[in-house]
Structures are given as structure tokens and as C-alpha cells.
Design a protein around this motif. Structure first.
Motif, PDB file in Angstrom:
ATOM      1  N   LYS A 158       1.626   8.258  -5.933  1.00 16.99           N
ATOM      2  CA  LYS A 158       0.344   8.937  -6.157  1.00 16.99           C
ATOM      3  C   LYS A 158       0.417   9.979  -7.277  1.00 16.99           C
ATOM      4  O   LYS A 158      -0.466   9.999  -8.154  1.00 16.99           O
ATOM      5  CB  LYS A 158      -0.146   9.586  -4.859  1.00 16.99           C
ATOM      6  N   PRO A 159       1.415  10.882  -7.306  1.00 12.65           N
ATOM      7  CA  PRO A 159       1.439  11.886  -8.385  1.00 12.65           C
ATOM      8  C   PRO A 159       1.449  11.260  -9.775  1.00 12.65           C
ATOM      9  O   PRO A 159       0.694  11.677 -10.663  1.00 12.65           O
ATOM     10  CB  PRO A 159       2.736  12.660  -8.108  1.00 12.65           C
ATOM     11  N   GLN A 160       2.285  10.240  -9.964  1.00 13.21           N
ATOM     12  CA  GLN A 160       2.379   9.600 -11.281  1.00 13.21           C
ATOM     13  C   GLN A 160       1.129   8.785 -11.602  1.00 13.21           C
ATOM     14  O   GLN A 160       0.627   8.824 -12.736  1.00 13.21           O
ATOM     15  CB  GLN A 160       3.617   8.698 -11.338  1.00 13.21           C
ATOM     16  N   LEU A 161       0.611   8.047 -10.617  1.00  9.71           N
ATOM     17  CA  LEU A 161      -0.570   7.217 -10.855  1.00  9.71           C
ATOM     18  C   LEU A 161      -1.806   8.074 -11.108  1.00  9.71           C
ATOM     19  O   LEU A 161      -2.648   7.735 -11.946  1.00  9.71           O
ATOM     20  CB  LEU A 161      -0.803   6.285  -9.660  1.00  9.71           C
ATOM     21  N   THR A 163       0.840  -1.209   0.000  1.00  6.70           N
ATOM     22  CA  THR A 163       0.000   0.000   0.000  1.00  6.70           C
ATOM     23  C   THR A 163       0.868   1.250   0.000  1.00  6.70           C
ATOM     24  O   THR A 163       0.515   2.267  -0.603  1.00  6.70           O
ATOM     25  CB  THR A 163      -0.951   0.020   1.204  1.00  6.70           C
ATOM     26  N   GLY A 164       2.027   1.162   0.668  1.00  7.84           N
ATOM     27  CA  GLY A 164       2.940   2.304   0.683  1.00  7.84           C
ATOM     28  C   GLY A 164       3.484   2.614  -0.701  1.00  7.84           C
ATOM     29  O   GLY A 164       3.611   3.786  -1.087  1.00  7.84           O
ATOM     30  N   ILE A 165       3.793   1.567  -1.481  1.00  8.59           N
ATOM     31  CA  ILE A 165       4.302   1.765  -2.845  1.00  8.59           C
ATOM     32  C   ILE A 165       3.231   2.439  -3.699  1.00  8.59           C
ATOM     33  O   ILE A 165       3.517   3.349  -4.495  1.00  8.59           O
ATOM     34  CB  ILE A 165       4.737   0.425  -3.458  1.00  8.59           C
ATOM     35  N   ILE A 166       1.981   2.012  -3.533  1.00 13.23           N
ATOM     36  CA  ILE A 166       0.885   2.629  -4.303  1.00 13.23           C
ATOM     37  C   ILE A 166       0.764   4.111  -3.965  1.00 13.23           C
ATOM     38  O   ILE A 166       0.706   4.968  -4.848  1.00 13.23           O
ATOM     39  CB  ILE A 166      -0.447   1.905  -4.029  1.00 13.23           C
ATOM     40  N   TYR A 167       0.765   4.420  -2.673  1.00 14.13           N
ATOM     41  CA  TYR A 167       0.605   5.828  -2.272  1.00 14.13           C
ATOM     42  C   TYR A 167       1.861   6.640  -2.586  1.00 14.13           C
ATOM     43  O   TYR A 167       1.783   7.838  -2.848  1.00 14.13           O
ATOM     44  CB  TYR A 167       0.263   5.929  -0.782  1.00 14.13           C
ATOM     45  N   LEU A 168       3.010   5.979  -2.560  1.00 12.82           N
ATOM     46  CA  LEU A 168       4.277   6.636  -2.866  1.00 12.82           C
ATOM     47  C   LEU A 168       4.249   7.269  -4.257  1.00 12.82           C
ATOM     48  O   LEU A 168       4.765   8.374  -4.465  1.00 12.82           O
ATOM     49  CB  LEU A 168       5.410   5.603  -2.763  1.00 12.82           C
ATOM     50  N   PRO A 190      11.784  12.680  -7.157  1.00 11.73           N
ATOM     51  CA  PRO A 190      11.937  11.295  -7.644  1.00 11.73           C
ATOM     52  C   PRO A 190      13.011  10.501  -6.901  1.00 11.73           C
ATOM     53  O   PRO A 190      12.857   9.295  -6.691  1.00 11.73           O
ATOM     54  CB  PRO A 190      12.310  11.479  -9.118  1.00 11.73           C
ATOM     55  N   PHE A 191      14.101  11.160  -6.480  1.00  9.20           N
ATOM     56  CA  PHE A 191      15.157  10.452  -5.743  1.00  9.20           C
ATOM     57  C   PHE A 191      14.599   9.858  -4.460  1.00  9.20           C
ATOM     58  O   PHE A 191      14.882   8.700  -4.105  1.00  9.20           O
ATOM     59  CB  PHE A 191      16.311  11.401  -5.436  1.00  9.20           C
ATOM     60  N   ASN A 192      13.796  10.660  -3.729  1.00 13.98           N
ATOM     61  CA  ASN A 192      13.198  10.182  -2.484  1.00 13.98           C
ATOM     62  C   ASN A 192      12.223   9.038  -2.756  1.00 13.98           C
ATOM     63  O   ASN A 192      12.164   8.050  -2.013  1.00 13.98           O
ATOM     64  CB  ASN A 192      12.479  11.344  -1.790  1.00 13.98           C
ATOM     65  N   MET A 205      -4.076   7.736 -14.373  1.00 16.43           N
ATOM     66  CA  MET A 205      -5.443   7.240 -14.261  1.00 16.43           C
ATOM     67  C   MET A 205      -6.507   8.326 -14.428  1.00 16.43           C
ATOM     68  O   MET A 205      -7.617   8.046 -14.889  1.00 16.43           O
ATOM     69  CB  MET A 205      -5.628   6.550 -12.900  1.00 16.43           C
ATOM     70  N   TYR A 206      -6.182   9.560 -14.034  1.00 12.81           N
ATOM     71  CA  TYR A 206      -7.207  10.598 -13.989  1.00 12.81           C
ATOM     72  C   TYR A 206      -6.813  11.867 -14.736  1.00 12.81           C
ATOM     73  O   TYR A 206      -7.236  12.963 -14.382  1.00 12.81           O
ATOM     74  CB  TYR A 206      -7.518  10.961 -12.528  1.00 12.81           C
TER      75      TYR A 206
END
Length: 460
Positions: free
Chosen positions: A40-43, A33-38, A369-371, A47-48
Motif C-alpha cells: 500500500k505505501p508504495q502503490l 489481495t494481501g500482496i496488493i495491500y502489503l 521493507p524486510f518485513n 498512483m496518488y
């Protein structure tokens, strides 16, 4: 002299086993779930984009004109929050409460067109965030996640003790023996990844625990202090700013969660005596005026404006910035437009500053992106460590019973170990309570079960 080391090694292995068996499923869930939220800007863009992107125009409609368009489209709804466009070519967003649910409504700020809507609590990112924080089951889920994080710290401490070389070569300690097969390879992967990831895992666990409802709340009340004089001339309500945050949506920064919400119109002539908390909000100042205040006070783009819901409520301008030095929380009187509070990074305590930095590193937002890549690698290390630990247990488990390593009966009390466990139990009360429960379970049930199973197998 070697007896205490061997005995404590057995004890550490035992506690590491208990912690790992409980924590591993949570670590897998938190990592995924952390990877998904990590990302968020790109997804969100992927998606939207039809809701987020608009052709840039020359003239943006006022916030009030956009608000009217939304209210006309949702006559039964109540607008809770407004998020101005992040930059040119981006949509504006309104959060609308309707029939017990919540919608994110996207508006073209140049033409006032409603672009579409999104269930605020039932989209990929909101679900990932809610599972990550409380398993989508409220307080019980929050306590379980907190317990898992606390036991994760026990796991790191006991794991480092088990990893300690004790005269071994660097192979299998600092790097895995890739030429090995079976349990040895899995053990090396588990130990080496656990060692290199220990400091990062501790940072992730501790920064994440600041959001929890029990330990995090006590931590905030202890360290998250502002000078009382900041609120001396401001009428205060019994509501705290943290109530604006939910499991699926972050509004105010962590540092502001336990600060009091001011009240509007304490001395306004149109307010009836004794009716400060009664009735719905009826703001005199406009939404655009509140947005102008944010612009005048140089609040960083990406802020939200939360609308008042009661006659004594306030407008709240808040930005939970990627760089915490740009955090801002402003409360504005809904009748006079007076800024009742304006709290920035400069007013945070040193502990609050360190915590905010930790949270932004945790969310992968501090260095772009580095973070994100760094946190992704940490999540993958956690996944590998959890999976390899379960594989090791599966390969070593005794047949027909729980795979708990036997405890020596001549185990001496090891002072440093006792002190470490006591410190963890005091620092994390839920861990302390569960340690006592597991110790009693181990002493009363599991040890006897294992001993009887061992004697039965030896006699046969």
C-alpha cells in the motif's frame, strides 16, 4: 503394526484433499489481495502522488481552517475524520460522508487548496482490504474467510503428517527433485514448499483470524482485557471502539476494539437532562485543540482524529502504529477537552501485545521493507502450494467422478488423530461444524458413489 499407519495415512490424505479443495481458491484470493495491500505505501505513492505530495511551505494552516475549506467545498457533506499531514510536504486528509458514500478529500495544508478526492471504499487498496477481510459481501464473506482460514490450519496439520519422511531420503522431502517431470515434480513442489512454509502459514492464518467476526470476536472477549478501574470515573456509552473500524478502513488498534466508548458532557450545563444521546454533535473545543492534545501527549505521526457524531460523542485520536509499542487511543470530551481515556502499549495485556505484533508482521509493517519482502515470499509460497495442490489433484483425479481417495473399511480409531481433530473442532467452532457436515457427506454420499463407480469400472 504397520496397518494403523497406512490406514491413518489414507484418512489424513482424505481430509487434506477436502481441506485443499475448499481452501485453495481462498488462499489464492487472500494471497493476491494481501500482496496488493502489503505494498500500500508504495502503490499509493505511485498512483496518488498528486494527492499525497505538496510543496513544503513555511506555515501550516490550522486544522479548523482546513476543515472550513472542506466544508465550503462539500456543503452537503459531513466530515467524519481528519488525518493530519504525516510529515512536511505531505497533504492532510479528511474523510467526508456524502449521499450515502464516503470520500477521502486531500488538502494542501499550507494553502488550503483542495487537491482532489478519492472514493473511500472504491479504490484499489480499500477494495483489496475489503475482499481480503469479507469478500465485499459483509458477514457471510467474513464467515467464509474465517472458515477457510480454520480449514487452512487443518490443511497444515494434515499436510505435515503426510510430509513426514518415514525413512525416505531428503530428496522430495527437504528439497524438490527438479530433474523429475509431471506429477512427481508437482508433488515435490507442493510437499517441500508446504513444509518450509508451514510455520509461516500458521502465523498468517492465526494472526488473520483475530480480525474475524466470529472466532476473532470470541478471542478478543476472552483475552483482550483491561482493568475495569480504567473506566471507573468515565461516563461510558454502549458503543465499542471497534465500531470505528470498517472492512476498508482501520482506525483503532485491535487491542482496543472491544473497549467502551466514553461519553462527552455528562455533567455539562448546556446538556439537557436525558438528552445525552440526542441531537447532532456541537463541539465547543476546536479540531486544532484536539490536534494539540495529540502533539502534547506525543502521539506518533500517522494518527487520525475521528469527530463526534452525537451530542454525547467524543473525539477519538488513534494511531495503529507500524510498531505496536507506539499504538495510542485517546478519547477527548467534545465540550471540555478533557482526555477521558488514553490507552497505550503499556496498558495492553501480554496476549494483546502478542496479537498486535502478529498482526503487524502479518501486514508487513513491523520491520519495514524486510518485513514486506518476507510476507511477499510467504504469499508466493502459499500461491505455489495452492496451485501445485490443484495440479496434483487434476492429474490424479479419477475419470468421471470426484477425485476422493477411497477410505479403507478396516480403518482403526487413531487416538492421537482423533484428539487433534477434536481440539481443532473445539478451538475453531466453524471448522468443527463443517467437519461434521463433511463427514456426514462423505459417509452418506461420496463413499457410496466412489464404491459404486469403482465396482462399475472393475466389472467392465
Amino acid at each position: 503394526m504397520s496397518q494403523p499407519k497406512v490406514s491413518f495415512y489414507n484418512l489424513a490424505w482424505r481430509w487434506h484433499f477436502y481441506a485443499g479443495l475448499f481452501v485453495a481458491p481462498f488462499m489464492v484470493m487472500l494471497s493476491l489481495t494481501g500482496i496488493i495491500y502489503l505494498f500500500k505505501p508504495q502503490l499509493d505513492q505511485l498512483m496518488y502522488s498528486h494527492l499525497l505530495q505538496v510543496p513544503a511551505g513555511h506555515h501550516i494552516l490550522s486544522a479548523d481552517e482546513q476543515l472550513l475549506r472542506v466544508q465550503a467545498a462539500y456543503p452537503q457533506g459531513h466530515v467524519k475524520q481528519y488525518l493530519p499531514p504525516l510529515e512536511a510536504g505531505r497533504s492532510a486528509q479528511f474523510v467526508v460522508q456524502k449521499e450515502g458514500g464516503e470520500l477521502n478529500v486531500f488538502v494542501d495544508p499550507y494553502h488550503g487548496t483542495i487537491l482532489g478526492e478519492q472514493d473511500a471504499k472504491n479504490n484499489l487498496q480499500a477494495i483489496a482490504r475489503a475482499i481480503h477481510g469479507e469478500l465485499m459481501i459483509g458477514t457471510l464473506g467474513d464467515r467464509l474467510v474465517e472458515l477457510a482460514a480454520g480449514w487452512g490450519i487443518v490443511l497444515v496439520v494434515s499436510g505435515l503428517y503426510l510430509w513426514w519422511p518415514r525413512g525416505k531420503s531428503s530428496a522430495g522431502v527437504l528439497w524438490p527433485r527438479l530433474g523429475s517431470r509431471g506429477r512427481v515434480l508437482w508433488r515435490d513442489l507442493h510437499a517441500v514448499v508446504g513444509f518450509w512454509g508451514a510455520a509461516f502459514l500458521l502465523l498468517m492464518l492465526l494472526s488473520g483470524m483475530t480480525w474475524t467476526g466470529f472466532w476473532g470476536k470470541q478471542y478478543a472477549e476472552l483475552w483482550n482485557r483491561f482493568p475495569a478501574a480504567m473506566w471507573n470515573d468515565v461516563p461510558k456509552s454502549d458503543q465499542q471502539a471497534g465500531e470505528l473500524n470498517t472492512a476498508s478502513r482501520q482506525t483503532v488498534p485491535w487491542a482496543m476494539e472491544n473497549t467502551p466508548m466514553p461519553m462527552s458532557g455528562d455533567h455539562a450545563e448546556h446538556m439537557a437532562h436525558g438528552a445525552a444521546h440526542e441531537g447532532p454533535a456541537a463541539p465547543v473545543i476546536s479540531l486544532q485543540q484536539v490536534q494539540d492534545i495529540a502533539t502534547q501527549r506525543q502521539v506518533e505521526a500517522g494518527y487520525s482524529i475521528t469527530l463526534p457524531t452525537t451530542a454525547s460523542g467524543v473525539f477519538t485520536i488513534a494511531v495503529f502504529a507500524n510498531d505496536p509499542r507506539n499504538d495510542a487511543t485517546l478519547h477527548v470530551d467534545q465540550y471540555t477537552g478533557k482526555v477521558l481515556a488514553d490507552v497505550r502499549w503499556e496498558q495492553y495485556s501480554n496476549v494483546a501485545r502478542a496479537t498486535e505484533v502478529g498482526v503487524m508482521l502479518h501486514e508487513g509493517k513491523m520491520f519495514g521493507p524486510f518485513n514486506q519482502i518476507l510476507v511477499l515470499l510467504i504469499c508466493l509460497m502459499i500461491l505455489l502450494s495452492a496451485v501445485s495442490g490443484l495440479v496434483i489433484w487434476w492429474k490424479r483425479r479419477p475419470q468421471g467422478r470426484l477425485g476422493v481417495p477411497p477410505l479403507r473399511h478396516d480403518l482403526p480409531k487413531w487416538k492421537t488423530a482423533m484428539a487433534i481433530m477434536l481440539a481443532l473442532a473445539v478451538a475453531f467452532p466453524l471448522v468443527g461444524a463443517s467437519l461434521v457436515a463433511v463427514w456426514l457427506l462423505d459417509r452418506l454420499l461420496l463413499s457410496r458413489w466412489n464404491r459404486s463407480a469403482e465396482s462399475a469400472s472393475s466389472s467392465s
